[in-house]
Design a protein around this motif. Sequence first.
Motif, PDB file in Angstrom:
ATOM      1  N   GLU A 198      -7.545  15.807  -0.691  1.00 50.03           N
ATOM      2  CA  GLU A 198      -7.725  14.546  -1.401  1.00 50.03           C
ATOM      3  C   GLU A 198      -6.416  13.764  -1.398  1.00 50.03           C
ATOM      4  O   GLU A 198      -5.335  14.348  -1.427  1.00 50.03           O
ATOM      5  CB  GLU A 198      -8.185  14.793  -2.831  1.00 50.03           C
ATOM      6  N   TYR A 199      -6.551  12.443  -1.387  1.00 54.12           N
ATOM      7  CA  TYR A 199      -5.411  11.547  -1.337  1.00 54.12           C
ATOM      8  C   TYR A 199      -5.634  10.387  -2.302  1.00 54.12           C
ATOM      9  O   TYR A 199      -6.760  10.106  -2.706  1.00 54.12           O
ATOM     10  CB  TYR A 199      -5.231  10.982   0.083  1.00 54.12           C
ATOM     11  N   TYR A 200      -4.533   9.723  -2.618  1.00 54.42           N
ATOM     12  CA  TYR A 200      -4.582   8.519  -3.440  1.00 54.42           C
ATOM     13  C   TYR A 200      -3.994   7.363  -2.647  1.00 54.42           C
ATOM     14  O   TYR A 200      -3.009   7.517  -1.934  1.00 54.42           O
ATOM     15  CB  TYR A 200      -3.765   8.692  -4.727  1.00 54.42           C
ATOM     16  N   LEU A 201      -4.605   6.198  -2.804  1.00 52.55           N
ATOM     17  CA  LEU A 201      -4.115   4.962  -2.227  1.00 52.55           C
ATOM     18  C   LEU A 201      -3.802   4.032  -3.389  1.00 52.55           C
ATOM     19  O   LEU A 201      -4.680   3.733  -4.202  1.00 52.55           O
ATOM     20  CB  LEU A 201      -5.164   4.327  -1.315  1.00 52.55           C
ATOM     21  N   ALA A 202      -2.546   3.608  -3.487  1.00 53.47           N
ATOM     22  CA  ALA A 202      -2.146   2.696  -4.557  1.00 53.47           C
ATOM     23  C   ALA A 202      -1.884   1.312  -3.987  1.00 53.47           C
ATOM     24  O   ALA A 202      -1.336   1.175  -2.887  1.00 53.47           O
ATOM     25  CB  ALA A 202      -0.899   3.221  -5.258  1.00 53.47           C
ATOM     26  N   VAL A 203      -2.284   0.304  -4.731  1.00 58.26           N
ATOM     27  CA  VAL A 203      -2.039  -1.095  -4.387  1.00 58.26           C
ATOM     28  C   VAL A 203      -1.176  -1.677  -5.495  1.00 58.26           C
ATOM     29  O   VAL A 203      -1.515  -1.552  -6.673  1.00 58.26           O
ATOM     30  CB  VAL A 203      -3.354  -1.894  -4.289  1.00 58.26           C
ATOM     31  N   ASP A 204      -0.045  -2.266  -5.122  1.00 55.27           N
ATOM     32  CA  ASP A 204       0.772  -2.946  -6.122  1.00 55.27           C
ATOM     33  C   ASP A 204       1.413  -4.181  -5.508  1.00 55.27           C
ATOM     34  O   ASP A 204       1.315  -4.408  -4.303  1.00 55.27           O
ATOM     35  CB  ASP A 204       1.810  -2.006  -6.736  1.00 55.27           C
ATOM     36  N   ALA A 205       2.048  -4.966  -6.361  1.00 59.25           N
ATOM     37  CA  ALA A 205       2.691  -6.202  -5.930  1.00 59.25           C
ATOM     38  C   ALA A 205       4.129  -6.187  -6.428  1.00 59.25           C
ATOM     39  O   ALA A 205       4.404  -6.633  -7.543  1.00 59.25           O
ATOM     40  CB  ALA A 205       1.937  -7.408  -6.471  1.00 59.25           C
ATOM     41  N   LEU A 207       0.844  -1.194   0.000  1.00 60.16           N
ATOM     42  CA  LEU A 207       0.000   0.000   0.000  1.00 60.16           C
ATOM     43  C   LEU A 207       0.882   1.248   0.000  1.00 60.16           C
ATOM     44  O   LEU A 207       1.874   1.301   0.719  1.00 60.16           O
ATOM     45  CB  LEU A 207      -0.876   0.035   1.253  1.00 60.16           C
ATOM     46  N   THR A 208       0.484   2.264  -0.778  1.00 57.45           N
ATOM     47  CA  THR A 208       1.205   3.539  -0.799  1.00 57.45           C
ATOM     48  C   THR A 208       0.172   4.666  -0.811  1.00 57.45           C
ATOM     49  O   THR A 208      -0.807   4.609  -1.564  1.00 57.45           O
ATOM     50  CB  THR A 208       2.104   3.663  -2.055  1.00 57.45           C
ATOM     51  N   ILE A 209       0.409   5.684   0.025  1.00 59.35           N
ATOM     52  CA  ILE A 209      -0.454   6.873   0.070  1.00 59.35           C
ATOM     53  C   ILE A 209       0.262   8.026  -0.619  1.00 59.35           C
ATOM     54  O   ILE A 209       1.436   8.273  -0.356  1.00 59.35           O
ATOM     55  CB  ILE A 209      -0.772   7.279   1.529  1.00 59.35           C
ATOM     56  N   TYR A 210      -0.482   8.741  -1.482  1.00 63.66           N
ATOM     57  CA  TYR A 210       0.033   9.923  -2.179  1.00 63.66           C
ATOM     58  C   TYR A 210      -0.866  11.109  -1.878  1.00 63.66           C
ATOM     59  O   TYR A 210      -2.064  10.941  -1.631  1.00 63.66           O
ATOM     60  CB  TYR A 210       0.031   9.695  -3.692  1.00 63.66           C
ATOM     61  N   ASP A 211      -0.307  12.323  -1.927  1.00 65.60           N
ATOM     62  CA  ASP A 211      -1.137  13.517  -1.790  1.00 65.60           C
ATOM     63  C   ASP A 211      -1.789  13.827  -3.135  1.00 65.60           C
ATOM     64  O   ASP A 211      -1.574  13.117  -4.128  1.00 65.60           O
ATOM     65  CB  ASP A 211      -0.341  14.702  -1.229  1.00 65.60           C
ATOM     66  N   SER A 212      -2.583  14.901  -3.197  1.00 64.56           N
ATOM     67  CA  SER A 212      -3.320  15.233  -4.417  1.00 64.56           C
ATOM     68  C   SER A 212      -2.412  15.634  -5.574  1.00 64.56           C
ATOM     69  O   SER A 212      -2.840  15.655  -6.717  1.00 64.56           O
ATOM     70  CB  SER A 212      -4.334  16.346  -4.131  1.00 64.56           C
ATOM     71  N   ASN A 213      -1.144  15.951  -5.288  1.00 59.74           N
ATOM     72  CA  ASN A 213      -0.176  16.293  -6.337  1.00 59.74           C
ATOM     73  C   ASN A 213       0.622  15.079  -6.807  1.00 59.74           C
ATOM     74  O   ASN A 213       1.533  15.211  -7.626  1.00 59.74           O
ATOM     75  CB  ASN A 213       0.792  17.377  -5.839  1.00 59.74           C
TER      76      ASN A 213
END
Length: 167
Positions: free
Chosen positions: A139-146, A110-116
């Motif tokens: 606003e934020y983004y949550l990324a899921v990767d493997a 899991l990775t959290i990013y800001d709106s930029n």
Amino acid sequence: MKKTLLASLGLTLMLSTSASVALAEEANSVPVAKESILASSLTGNEQEPNDDFDQANEFLIGDAFIGTLGKEGVPGVWEAYDVFKFKAFESQEVHFTIQGDRYPDCWLQLTIYDSNGQRIKRSRNGQYFLNTDVEKGKEYYLAVDAPGLQPYTGKTFFYKVSSEVVE
């Protein structure tokens, strides 16, 4: 005796039905606070494509969703990355948990990013949770990767991400 028993059962059924209708009518007349609408407990499935910030699926803190990595979500495209977007309605700490498969050469991250699009925080290798502080109105983004997942290895990750406010 049978008539008395049947009459008693019929009266009980009639009273319980009347009480249920009265309670339902009362519940429908109670105003709902705006904040309670924001806290959803629904579980949904990811919608493809959601492989970058522009295509991110939206969710609310408190939601859970189900997704996959590895298989072709969009025909002809190998999927190794999913992105989700959420807005903080309060400044608070949020706990994300991901449940899914583990393989010796790769894991879910899991990775959290800001709106930029600037990375804020990432889960550690093999750590299937992530806590982060969010600010009201942002606003934020949550990324899921493997990490380590190679195209066409036959491995497919099925996962579920849950989010909740830390009290």
